[in-house]
Design an enzyme around this catalytic site. Structure first.
Site, PDB file in Angstrom:
ATOM      1  N   GLU A   1      33.645 -34.159  33.505  1.00  0.00           N
ATOM      2  CA  GLU A   1      33.937 -33.503  32.218  1.00  0.00           C
ATOM      3  C   GLU A   1      34.977 -32.399  32.421  1.00  0.00           C
ATOM      4  OE1 GLU A   1      30.794 -33.093  29.443  1.00  0.00           O
ATOM      5  OE2 GLU A   1      30.012 -35.082  29.918  1.00  0.00           O
TER       6      GLU A   1
ATOM      7  N   LEU B 144      37.173 -42.090  28.729  1.00  0.00           N
ATOM      8  CA  LEU B 144      38.466 -41.408  28.757  1.00  0.00           C
ATOM      9  C   LEU B 144      39.194 -41.690  30.078  1.00  0.00           C
ATOM     10  CD1 LEU B 144      40.401 -39.320  27.422  1.00  0.00           C
ATOM     11  CD2 LEU B 144      39.114 -37.521  28.584  1.00  0.00           C
TER      12      LEU B 144
ATOM     13  N   PHE C  10      34.854 -44.990  36.230  1.00  0.00           N
ATOM     14  CA  PHE C  10      33.794 -43.962  36.316  1.00  0.00           C
ATOM     15  C   PHE C  10      33.072 -43.763  34.979  1.00  0.00           C
ATOM     16  CE2 PHE C  10      36.655 -41.633  39.578  1.00  0.00           C
ATOM     17  CZ  PHE C  10      36.060 -42.264  40.656  1.00  0.00           C
TER      18      PHE C  10
ATOM     19  N   SER D 260      30.103 -43.524  32.600  1.00  0.00           N
ATOM     20  CA  SER D 260      28.647 -43.356  32.675  1.00  0.00           C
ATOM     21  C   SER D 260      27.964 -44.303  31.687  1.00  0.00           C
ATOM     22  CB  SER D 260      28.272 -41.914  32.350  1.00  0.00           C
ATOM     23  OG  SER D 260      28.898 -41.045  33.268  1.00  0.00           O
TER      24      SER D 260
ATOM     25  N   PRO E 118      41.966 -45.285  36.085  1.00  0.00           N
ATOM     26  CA  PRO E 118      42.286 -45.212  37.522  1.00  0.00           C
ATOM     27  C   PRO E 118      43.431 -44.243  37.813  1.00  0.00           C
ATOM     28  CG  PRO E 118      41.922 -47.488  36.868  1.00  0.00           C
ATOM     29  CD  PRO E 118      41.865 -46.676  35.608  1.00  0.00           C
TER      30      PRO E 118
HETATM   31  C1  LIG Z   1      29.570 -39.958  38.476  1.00  0.00           C
HETATM   32  C2  LIG Z   1      30.733 -39.799  37.569  1.00  0.00           C
HETATM   33  C3  LIG Z   1      30.573 -40.052  36.204  1.00  0.00           C
HETATM   34  C4  LIG Z   1      31.657 -39.935  35.338  1.00  0.00           C
HETATM   35  N1  LIG Z   1      31.497 -40.243  34.011  1.00  0.00           N
HETATM   36  C5  LIG Z   1      32.583 -40.307  33.200  1.00  0.00           C
HETATM   37  C6  LIG Z   1      32.459 -40.808  31.865  1.00  0.00           C
HETATM   38  O1  LIG Z   1      31.375 -41.136  31.403  1.00  0.00           O
HETATM   39  N2  LIG Z   1      33.579 -40.903  31.119  1.00  0.00           N
HETATM   40  C7  LIG Z   1      34.811 -40.550  31.589  1.00  0.00           C
HETATM   41  O2  LIG Z   1      35.781 -40.666  30.841  1.00  0.00           O
HETATM   42  N3  LIG Z   1      34.964 -40.058  32.865  1.00  0.00           N
HETATM   43  C8  LIG Z   1      33.872 -39.954  33.674  1.00  0.00           C
HETATM   44  N4  LIG Z   1      34.007 -39.490  34.972  1.00  0.00           N
HETATM   45  C9  LIG Z   1      35.335 -39.159  35.465  1.00  0.00           C
HETATM   46  C10 LIG Z   1      35.541 -37.672  35.712  1.00  0.00           C
HETATM   47  O3  LIG Z   1      35.631 -36.973  34.505  1.00  0.00           O
HETATM   48  C11 LIG Z   1      36.786 -37.537  36.608  1.00  0.00           C
HETATM   49  O4  LIG Z   1      36.422 -37.995  37.898  1.00  0.00           O
HETATM   50  C12 LIG Z   1      37.314 -36.119  36.691  1.00  0.00           C
HETATM   51  O5  LIG Z   1      37.859 -35.725  35.452  1.00  0.00           O
HETATM   52  C13 LIG Z   1      38.384 -35.942  37.779  1.00  0.00           C
HETATM   53  O6  LIG Z   1      39.350 -36.931  37.719  1.00  0.00           O
HETATM   54  P1  LIG Z   1      39.743 -37.720  39.068  1.00  0.00           P
HETATM   55  O7  LIG Z   1      38.476 -38.213  39.664  1.00  0.00           O
HETATM   56  O8  LIG Z   1      40.761 -38.727  38.724  1.00  0.00           O
HETATM   57  O9  LIG Z   1      40.327 -36.620  40.028  1.00  0.00           O
HETATM   58  P2  LIG Z   1      41.856 -36.107  40.091  1.00  0.00           P
HETATM   59  O10 LIG Z   1      42.316 -35.755  38.728  1.00  0.00           O
HETATM   60  O11 LIG Z   1      42.658 -37.082  40.855  1.00  0.00           O
HETATM   61  O12 LIG Z   1      41.701 -34.771  40.933  1.00  0.00           O
HETATM   62  C14 LIG Z   1      41.597 -34.731  42.353  1.00  0.00           C
HETATM   63  C15 LIG Z   1      41.462 -33.267  42.761  1.00  0.00           C
HETATM   64  O13 LIG Z   1      42.662 -32.550  42.421  1.00  0.00           O
HETATM   65  C16 LIG Z   1      42.343 -31.454  41.588  1.00  0.00           C
HETATM   66  N5  LIG Z   1      43.429 -31.284  40.610  1.00  0.00           N
HETATM   67  C17 LIG Z   1      44.008 -32.223  39.820  1.00  0.00           C
HETATM   68  N6  LIG Z   1      44.953 -31.675  39.070  1.00  0.00           N
HETATM   69  C18 LIG Z   1      45.001 -30.358  39.370  1.00  0.00           C
HETATM   70  C19 LIG Z   1      45.775 -29.236  38.936  1.00  0.00           C
HETATM   71  N7  LIG Z   1      46.710 -29.376  37.995  1.00  0.00           N
HETATM   72  N8  LIG Z   1      45.532 -28.031  39.484  1.00  0.00           N
HETATM   73  C20 LIG Z   1      44.571 -27.872  40.417  1.00  0.00           C
HETATM   74  N9  LIG Z   1      43.791 -28.885  40.871  1.00  0.00           N
HETATM   75  C21 LIG Z   1      44.013 -30.104  40.356  1.00  0.00           C
HETATM   76  C22 LIG Z   1      41.036 -31.832  40.913  1.00  0.00           C
HETATM   77  O14 LIG Z   1      40.329 -30.680  40.458  1.00  0.00           O
HETATM   78  C23 LIG Z   1      40.328 -32.545  42.061  1.00  0.00           C
HETATM   79  O15 LIG Z   1      39.753 -31.595  42.912  1.00  0.00           O
HETATM   80  C24 LIG Z   1      32.910 -39.549  35.844  1.00  0.00           C
HETATM   81  C25 LIG Z   1      33.062 -39.259  37.206  1.00  0.00           C
HETATM   82  C26 LIG Z   1      31.991 -39.391  38.057  1.00  0.00           C
HETATM   83  C27 LIG Z   1      32.195 -39.101  39.518  1.00  0.00           C
END
Ligand SMILES: Cc1cc2nc3c(=O)[nH]c(=O)nc-3n(C[C@H](O)[C@H](O)[C@H](O)COP(=O)(O)OP(=O)(O)OC[C@H]3O[C@@H](n4cnc5c(N)ncnc54)[C@H](O)[C@@H]3O)c2cc1C
Length: 388
Positions: free
Chosen positions: A364, A124, A155, A157, A127
């Site tokens: 998630e 899902l 990211f 898994s 970048p």
């Molecule tokens: C080890 C690992 C495995 C993963 N595995 C998968 C996978 O298998 N499949 C998949 O699809 N994804 C996967 N992910 C992705 C993961 O779901 C995302 O990293 C996560 O949803 C957050 O997105 P982002 O990293 O882009 O952070 P961002 O969305 O950029 O958020 C940055 C910060 O801002 C905060 N924030 C953002 N918007 C708001 C808001 N409206 N109000 C308050 N706070 C906010 C967030 O909580 C966070 O603290 C994985 C991530 C990691 C680290």
């Protein structure tokens, strides 16, 4: 809601514990150290039914409830939270295909996923689209009997070591939001797919995490899961259970850490007494246990709501995920503190549990996004029904 586990649930717990103690726990430290993705053990887990726990029996799964799932996953996570977490992501992706794909597609791939012969990734995040997943830009364009997919996921898994990608892509216009997204099953070795490097992470070392690039990847229309435009809803339905699963992985890690801390308090002496004799530490242990039990009950309530098809299941899954992953991280951190300097040393598994559980607060849906889901619902009408 009956708070006692049934005879069957106790038997599942026993079987999962025996498997985890024999096949996971002895290797968890080396999987972490050497960044080994234990595919053979995942296949063994498949033989036990653990790769399709809530997938229907008719498709080769165990056909169990989310509550049963939580009982099983907690045992696996107590041995290795990282490997258990991959197992749950695979379960989530498998369930999505089993629930929403056409009969032919289901019959084709779900039995192989449920048995662990094939592994699945859930794709899902992009970048530019993390918390705001509905803004994803990977595009799937219809071309006759095919879709041609272009874009990138980040990211992911298991990526690079899995067989099937369950991938969300935009079939609507660029500004179509959540309603313009569809879900697809894509063979992981399709022409046009390339994988990035295995990301260097703080924890979760027993599973790879990679970026995926898709360049003119052509798949048959029959590989679409559900109708065009239903993909975001399908992805979110998968995540309701996924969030409980991740919360459960935190419960398992915290339970294991708490038991180790309890034993250590009896073994370790300072000032001529075992640590267990110091009331400050007794109180810490009591709070850890109390918080852990509260978190477990929230997870089981969320699972119960999901099993009942309750209209507030999403809310309860979000609350449980937020609460359990925060509380369990703190339990593990306290268990580490109770081990003093030894807690920080890699010979003991506390620091591994801490590193593994940290990401559960992020993925998630971050815990901020969980709060957003809860707050939005509470600020709607019908607050009383939602949380009673
Ligand atoms: C080890 C690992 C495995 C993963 N595995 C998968 C996978 O298998 N499949 C998949 O699809 N994804 C996967 N992910 C992705 C993961 O779901 C995302 O990293 C996560 O949803 C957050 O997105 P982002 O990293 O882009 O952070 P961002 O969305 O950029 O958020 C940055 C910060 O801002 C905060 N924030 C953002 N918007 C708001 C808001 N409206 N109000 C308050 N706070 C906010 C967030 O909580 C966070 O603290 C994985 C991530 C990691 C680290």
């Amino acid at each position: 809601m009956d708070f006692n586990l049934t005879e069957d649930q106790l038997a599942f717990r026993e079987a999962a514990r025996a498997f985890a103690v024999k096949s996971m726990e002895p290797h968890a430290a080396s999987w972490d150290d050497e960044h080994i993705f234990p595919v053979d053990v995942l296949k063994e887990a498949g033989e036990m039914g653990f790769m399709g726990i809530y997938t229907p029996e008719a498709l080769g799964g165990m056909g169990l409830s989310r509550l049963d799932t939580s009982v099983i996953v907690e045992e696996l996570a107590a041995a290795c939270p990282s490997t258990a977490a991959f197992i749950t992501i695979h379960n989530m992706a498998t369930w999505m295909v089993a629930s929403f794909a056409s009969d032919d597609l289901k019959q084709d791939i779900v039995p192989k996923l449920a048995s662990g012969e094939w592994l699945a990734s859930y794709c899902l995040t992009e970048p530019g689209a993390g918390s705001d997943a509905a803004s994803l830009r990977t595009k799937a364009v219809r071309d006759g009997d095919s879709y041609v997919i272009n874009g990138s996921k980040v990211f992911i898994s298991g990526a690079g070591s899995t067989d099937i990608l369950v991938l969300m892509a935009r079939t609507g216009a660029a500004d179509s939001g959540a309603k313009g997204i569809s879900t697809f099953v894509i063979p992981a070795n399709s022409e046009g797919i390339s994988y990035g490097k295995n990301e260097e992470k703080m924890g979760w070392h027993s599973q790879p995490t990679r970026m995926i690039n898709l360049e003119n990847v052509r798949i048959p229309v029959t590989n679409r899961v559900g109708e065009e435009g239903d993909g975001f809803a399908i992805a979110m339905k998968g995540l309701d259970g996924g969030r409980l699963n991740i919360a459960t992985c935190s419960l398992g890690g915290a339970q294991a850490a708490l038991l180790r801390a309890r034993n250590y308090m009896h073994e370790r002496e300072q000032f001529g007494k075992p640590l267990a004799a110091f009331q400050a530490l007794q109180f810490k242990l009591a709070d850890m246990a109390t918080n852990l039990v509260a978190a477990r009950q929230m997870v089981r309530l969320g699972a119960f709501k999901l099993d009942q098809g309750d209209t507030e299941a999403t809310l309860h899954c979000a609350m449980a995920k937020r609460f359990a992953t925060d509380v369990c991280f703190d339990v593990v951190n306290d268990a580490l503190q109770l081990h003093g300097g030894y807690g920080y040393i890699r010979e003991y598994p506390l620091e591994r549990y801490l590193r593994d559980l940290r990401v559960h607060q992020i993925l998630e849906g971050t815990n901020e996004i969980m709060r957003l889901i809860v707050a939005r619902r509470l600020l709607d009408n019908g607050v009383a029904e939602a949380i009673q």
